[in-house]
Design an enzyme around this catalytic site. Structure first.
Site, mmCIF file in Angstrom:
data_model
loop_
_atom_site.group_PDB
_atom_site.id
_atom_site.type_symbol
_atom_site.label_atom_id
_atom_site.label_comp_id
_atom_site.label_asym_id
_atom_site.label_seq_id
_atom_site.Cartn_x
_atom_site.Cartn_y
_atom_site.Cartn_z
ATOM 1 N N HIS A 247 0.691 -1.073 -0.173
ATOM 2 C CA HIS A 247 -0.074 -0.055 0.090
ATOM 3 C C HIS A 247 0.681 1.189 -0.092
ATOM 4 O O HIS A 247 2.191 1.252 0.561
ATOM 5 C CB HIS A 247 -0.933 -0.008 1.401
ATOM 6 C CG HIS A 247 -0.359 -0.050 2.660
ATOM 7 N ND1 HIS A 247 0.023 1.023 3.364
ATOM 8 C CD2 HIS A 247 -0.159 -1.188 3.336
ATOM 9 C CE1 HIS A 247 0.584 0.575 4.500
ATOM 10 N NE2 HIS A 247 0.513 -0.656 4.520
ATOM 11 N N ASP B 212 -0.209 4.066 0.975
ATOM 12 C CA ASP B 212 -0.508 5.224 2.312
ATOM 13 C C ASP B 212 0.301 4.890 3.665
ATOM 14 O O ASP B 212 0.955 3.698 3.645
ATOM 15 C CB ASP B 212 -2.030 5.472 2.390
ATOM 16 C CG ASP B 212 -2.654 3.756 3.094
ATOM 17 O OD1 ASP B 212 -1.975 2.859 2.504
ATOM 18 O OD2 ASP B 212 -3.259 4.011 4.178
ATOM 19 N N ASP C 31 6.864 0.453 6.565
ATOM 20 C CA ASP C 31 5.321 -0.098 6.210
ATOM 21 C C ASP C 31 4.514 0.942 5.653
ATOM 22 O O ASP C 31 4.040 1.836 5.959
ATOM 23 C CB ASP C 31 4.633 -0.083 7.751
ATOM 24 C CG ASP C 31 3.207 -0.290 7.565
ATOM 25 O OD1 ASP C 31 2.567 -1.088 6.471
ATOM 26 O OD2 ASP C 31 2.319 -0.413 8.818
ATOM 27 N N GLU D 27 -4.938 1.472 3.026
ATOM 28 C CA GLU D 27 -4.769 0.056 3.965
ATOM 29 C C GLU D 27 -4.824 0.337 5.371
ATOM 30 O O GLU D 27 -5.554 -0.126 6.220
ATOM 31 C CB GLU D 27 -3.408 -0.680 3.515
ATOM 32 C CG GLU D 27 -3.326 -1.996 4.121
ATOM 33 C CD GLU D 27 -2.842 -1.989 5.716
ATOM 34 O OE1 GLU D 27 -2.982 -3.069 6.333
ATOM 35 O OE2 GLU D 27 -2.298 -1.004 6.124
ATOM 36 N N GLU D 28 -4.446 1.800 5.654
ATOM 37 C CA GLU D 28 -4.114 1.968 7.085
ATOM 38 C C GLU D 28 -5.667 2.516 7.463
ATOM 39 O O GLU D 28 -5.578 2.533 9.150
ATOM 40 C CB GLU D 28 -3.055 3.176 7.414
ATOM 41 C CG GLU D 28 -1.513 2.678 6.915
ATOM 42 C CD GLU D 28 -1.217 1.725 7.679
ATOM 43 O OE1 GLU D 28 -1.660 1.069 8.809
ATOM 44 O OE2 GLU D 28 -0.093 1.233 7.738
ATOM 45 N N ASP E 188 1.656 -10.522 -0.037
ATOM 46 C CA ASP E 188 1.550 -8.952 0.547
ATOM 47 C C ASP E 188 2.345 -8.754 1.619
ATOM 48 O O ASP E 188 3.078 -9.713 2.055
ATOM 49 C CB ASP E 188 -0.053 -8.866 1.007
ATOM 50 C CG ASP E 188 -0.473 -7.340 1.181
ATOM 51 O OD1 ASP E 188 0.184 -6.592 0.819
ATOM 52 O OD2 ASP E 188 -1.400 -7.266 2.168
ATOM 53 N N HIS F 72 4.495 2.582 12.894
ATOM 54 C CA HIS F 72 3.439 3.190 13.258
ATOM 55 C C HIS F 72 3.820 4.086 14.323
ATOM 56 O O HIS F 72 3.035 4.656 15.002
ATOM 57 C CB HIS F 72 2.182 2.356 13.679
ATOM 58 C CG HIS F 72 1.596 1.691 12.359
ATOM 59 N ND1 HIS F 72 0.037 1.522 12.739
ATOM 60 C CD2 HIS F 72 1.900 1.147 11.367
ATOM 61 C CE1 HIS F 72 -0.294 0.866 11.529
ATOM 62 N NE2 HIS F 72 0.700 0.701 10.590
HETATM 63 ZN ZN LIG Z 1 1.134 -1.920 6.051
#
Ligand SMILES: [Zn+2]
Ligand SMILES: *[C@@H]1O[C@H](CO)[C@@H](O)[C@H](O)[C@H]1NC(C)=O
Ligand SMILES: *[C@@H]1O[C@H](CO)[C@@H](O)[C@H](O)[C@H]1NC(C)=O
Ligand SMILES: *[C@@H]1O[C@H](CO)[C@@H](O)[C@H](O)[C@H]1NC(C)=O
Ligand SMILES: *[C@@H]1O[C@H](CO)[C@@H](O)[C@H](O)[C@H]1NC(C)=O
Length: 563
Positions: free
Chosen positions: A164, A166, A198, A232-233, A261, A531
């Site tokens: 992803h 984002d 990520d 995705e987030e 993935d 994150h």
């Molecule tokens: Zn991710």
């Protein structure tokens, strides 16, 4: 009397030619046959029970490709001088674009927070020109990207690589970052910034692999699909949701050979051995919202309990309960993992509860699940439904009894459970409170006393746990995946099944393929702080990832040639 009728000294049971003796002889034979038969039946039953109990046997469950997958000279480019720095700069360039997803993202044509995604598209076009001139690009949901590299063999199912574009927002605690989150700073060892781990490393890694293969004039036999979601987030409402629908229209149910993935549990050294640990299943999801409604009133003349008090009893009962327990079955990814660890780990290091457990004919699954759960919080929630009160609303005024109080519990549902069973478990703890304090539960009275209010379980969001992807070497997809791991990380690396405590975009792709592997090709400890503050990835890790994606494409194509 002939010789043949003489009793033989070697045969004490043979006797004279009397009918009685003859009869006795056939009885003996019959008896022997019967006993033998019985024994054989018992033996076969026992054997098949053993086989069933141990099925699939340890060796099969963790058999590795032999000969090991070896690297192609087409992935040698990652070792060329200057490549690592150039790769790091490409990733840093993507990290600099603040493609943040917010929970309340508006429509793509209205919410200006989507603007960076436009910049991201331009960046990809400029950075990977051959990819953009060779692959077909379809933009979906506003900013999600689906690239198609058509293979020469039209009837082969495609390989799909995903990630992803984002990232989670990074707007607070900025003073705690070593470098600003969107500076894309590189030092001798690390690439820093939001998205470095990520999962722009996956997206840029995949595209770097493809760009290089095109530059090398390599052409796929098997079609390759790259799909990068934009949200995705925030659970993929615009991106993966629509990518899944779009691809199912084109390729049909199970129309894709394998999907790889982000996710999984890295490449990690466990009990002295290196394991690649893809997530082969995902948990389900459930939000349970409980609301208590009661008559309000002045706080100077209170009822014994307010809605806050009643709801607190519910929250407290749920928090203190053990409604969700660690759970293992032979089909569990984690059972496969433990079997693999027992088969390949250093036997002096593998704990005996694992060694004995997985080789036992009748293992105590609950005991093994509990021991595994105790090894870490993360491991616990690989085998157990979670519960956490995450939102609480109640009260407005210091001197008014609150008319309403509401709590939200979030659960990640064990792969052998379901949202419905999970909701039942919550209900079993709400019921006694409704009964004891005389409140209606979803309109139903549970006590004789007049009701003092209502408890409602609000309809809420949930989804089932995923199917479990195959994890034995007789699966072509698993074989290809394992070979690519060996080719990129070393022939001695063991690929073993693992699970995920959360979800990725693949929850929208279950219809597309039975072979879904969630794995970011990174060594444990070389991709940190996802994150949070100081997200970073080692340059060497990003480079290894590029090698892995290159090998995955090549091995998947070679598998096609050999079948
Ligand atoms: Zn991710
Ligand atoms: C790569 O290997 C193939 C055979 O697998 C060989 O034909 C080719 O010449 C090699 N290319 C280079 C650049 O070494
Ligand atoms: C490529 O895109 C064009 C235009 O959108 C479409 O007509 C064609 O079918 C696509 N080809 C593949 C292989 O997806
Ligand atoms: C509880 O629900 C009933 C209907 O089932 C309704 O008549 C009553 O007003 C509700 N009580 C409160 C305190 O909300
Ligand atoms: C998968 O297929 C089923 C049945 O065909 C359908 O109901 C469901 O919506 C599909 N799931 C997704 C995520 O598209």
């Amino acid at each position: 009397m002939t010789k043949s009728t003489q009793p033989s000294p070697k045969d004490p049971f043979a006797s004279d030619h009397s009918r009685a003796s003859l009869k006795w002889g056939s009885w003996r034979r019959l008896l022997a046959l019967l006993i033998g038969g019985l024994w054989a039946i018992t033996f076969i039953t026992k054997l098949s029970k053993t086989l069933r109990n141990d099925f699939p046997p340890l060796t099969t469950i963790c058999e590795q490709p032999s000969p090991a997958g070896s690297p192609s000279n087409l992935s040698d480019f990652v070792n060329e001088p200057g490549f690592a720095l150039a790769a790091a700069k490409r990733l840093a360039g993507a990290v600099k674009i603040p493609t943040m997803s917010f929970d309340d993202m508006g429509p793509v044509d209205k919410d200006e927070r989507w603007a960076p995604f436009e910049v991201m598209h331009k960046y990809l076009r400029n950075t990977f020109p051959l990819t953009h001139s060779t692959l077909n690009l379809t933009v979906i949901g506003g900013y999600s990207l689906v690239y198609t590299w058509p293979g020469s063999t039209t009837n082969a199912k495609p390989l799909m690589l995903t990630g992803h574009i984002d990232v989670v927002p990074s707007l607070t605690a900025l003073d705690r970052w070593t470098y600003p989150p969107f500076s894309g700073t590189i030092d001798e060892e690390w690439i820093y910034g939001r998205g470095a781990g990520d999962c722009k490393n996956n997206v840029i890694g995949i595209m770097t692999a493809v760009e290089h293969l095109i530059r090398s004039s390599w052409k796929p036999a098997r079609t390759i699909v790259l799909a990068f979601g934009q949200d995705e987030e925030i659970s993929g409402p615009r991106g993966a949701t629509n990518i899944g629908i779009h691809l199912e229209e084109i390729y049909g149910k199970n129309g894709i050979a394998m999907i790889v993935d982000e996710g999984g549990m890295n490449l990690d050294t466990i009990y002295g051995k290196e394991f690649a640990l893809p997530g082969i299943a995902e948990k389900g999801y459930l939000n349970v919202e409980v609301q208590v409604d009661m008559l309000g009133g002045h706080s100077s003349i209170p009822s014994p309990h307010t809605s806050i008090g009643i709801l607190s009893k519910i929250v407290s009962a749920i928090e203190d309960s053990t409604i969700f327990q660690p759970h293992l079955e032979r089909k569990s990814p984690i059972w496969g993992y433990l079997s693999c660890v027992a088969a390949h780990g250093d036997s002096s290091k593998v704990p005996s509860w694992i060694r004995k457990g997985v080789s036992s004919k009748e293992p105590d699954m609950d005991d093994i699940a509990e021991r595994f759960a105790k090894t870490s919080v993360n491991n616990r929630y690989l085998v157990q439904t979670s519960k956490a009160a995450t939102i609480f609303h109640a009260g407005l005024k210091s001197n008014a009894l609150p008319e309403s109080a509401r709590v939200l519990f979030n659960s990640r549902v064990d792969i052998f459970s379901s949202p419905a069973k999970t909701k039942e478990a919550y209900l079993s703890l709400v019921k006694p409170v409704a009964e004891k304090y005389s409140l209606l539960l979803d309109g139903v009275s549970l006590s004789d006393a007049p009701s003092i209010g209502n408890i409602s379980i609000l309809p809420n969001l949930g989804h089932e746990p995923s199917p479990i992807s195959p994890f034995a070497i007789d699966s072509d997809a698993w074989l290809v995946f394992s070979k690519a791991v060996q080719a990129a990380f070393g022939s001695e690396v063991v690929t073993a099944p693992s699970a995920m405590t959360g979800n990725t975009d693949t929850r929208y792709y279950w219809n597309l393929s039975e072979n879904i592997y969630r794995w970011s090709p990174t060594r444990a400890g070389t991709k940190l702080n996802i994150h949070t503050v100081d997200e970073k990835i080692k340059i060497a890790t990003h480079v290894e990832g590029i090698k892995f994606y290159t090998e995955l494409i090549l091995k998947s194509d070679a598998q096609l040639e050999s079948t």
